[in-house]
Design a protein around this motif. Structure first.
Motif, PDB file in Angstrom:
ATOM      1  N   PRO A   5     -16.786 -12.210 -15.588  1.00 34.83           N
ATOM      2  CA  PRO A   5     -17.394 -13.175 -14.672  1.00 34.83           C
ATOM      3  C   PRO A   5     -18.889 -13.376 -14.881  1.00 34.83           C
ATOM      4  N   SER A   6     -19.551 -12.415 -15.538  1.00 39.66           N
ATOM      5  CA  SER A   6     -20.991 -12.574 -15.773  1.00 39.66           C
ATOM      6  C   SER A   6     -21.272 -13.591 -16.878  1.00 39.66           C
ATOM      7  N   LYS A   7     -20.255 -13.940 -17.664  1.00 38.31           N
ATOM      8  CA  LYS A   7     -20.453 -14.853 -18.780  1.00 38.31           C
ATOM      9  C   LYS A   7     -19.949 -16.269 -18.499  1.00 38.31           C
ATOM     10  N   VAL A   8     -19.231 -16.441 -17.408  1.00 31.02           N
ATOM     11  CA  VAL A   8     -18.727 -17.765 -17.056  1.00 31.02           C
ATOM     12  C   VAL A   8     -18.937 -18.001 -15.565  1.00 31.02           C
ATOM     13  N   ASN A   9     -18.959 -19.257 -15.182  1.00 30.23           N
ATOM     14  CA  ASN A   9     -19.102 -19.606 -13.773  1.00 30.23           C
ATOM     15  C   ASN A   9     -17.806 -20.251 -13.311  1.00 30.23           C
ATOM     16  N   LEU A  10     -16.823 -19.418 -13.022  1.00 30.72           N
ATOM     17  CA  LEU A  10     -15.530 -19.928 -12.584  1.00 30.72           C
ATOM     18  C   LEU A  10     -15.559 -20.240 -11.100  1.00 30.72           C
TER      19      LEU A  10
END
Length: 115
Positions: A5-10
């Motif tokens: 989750p730190s690498k994408v903004n879902l």
């Protein structure tokens, strides 16, 4: 599939879309998977359930979060489970009184980055 989750903004809707298109991806430690979805964004007395599915005979309430799971999220899914349990008990009691049929088990599942 593991998503960092730190690498994408879902958004919650993105996660919900993914799960909706692949109900078998929601697994429970008891060994069951969701066979099919019954509803999406299903309104009950205490709010709106993200996904409502079944394992065959039993019902699964899925609440999706894109933030860490906290006590409010746990309480929320518990309220939804109780609402669905009440609906199921009323339906079975009203229509199946003359048969020895029990209501389905209702499971609650939280999906989020911390679990």
């Amino acid at each position: 599939m593991v998503i960092d989750p730190s690498k994408v903004n879902l958004k919650e809707k993105d996660i919900e879309d993914y799960l909706y298109h692949d109900p078998g991806s929601v697994l429970y430690g008891g060994g069951w998977t969701i066979h099919r979805w019954l509803a999406r964004q299903y309104k009950v007395n205490s709010g709106i359930i993200d996904l409502l599915g079944c394992t065959g005979r039993n019902i699964v309430v899925v609440e999706v979060k894109n933030v860490d799971i906290d006590e409010k999220a746990i309480t929320q899914v518990c309220r939804y489970v109780n609402d669905i349990r009440e609906i199921a008990n009323n339906a079975y009691g009203r229509h199946y009184n003359q048969y020895p049929v029990s209501s389905p088990i209702v499971y609650g599942v939280l999906v989020g980055p911390s679990i």
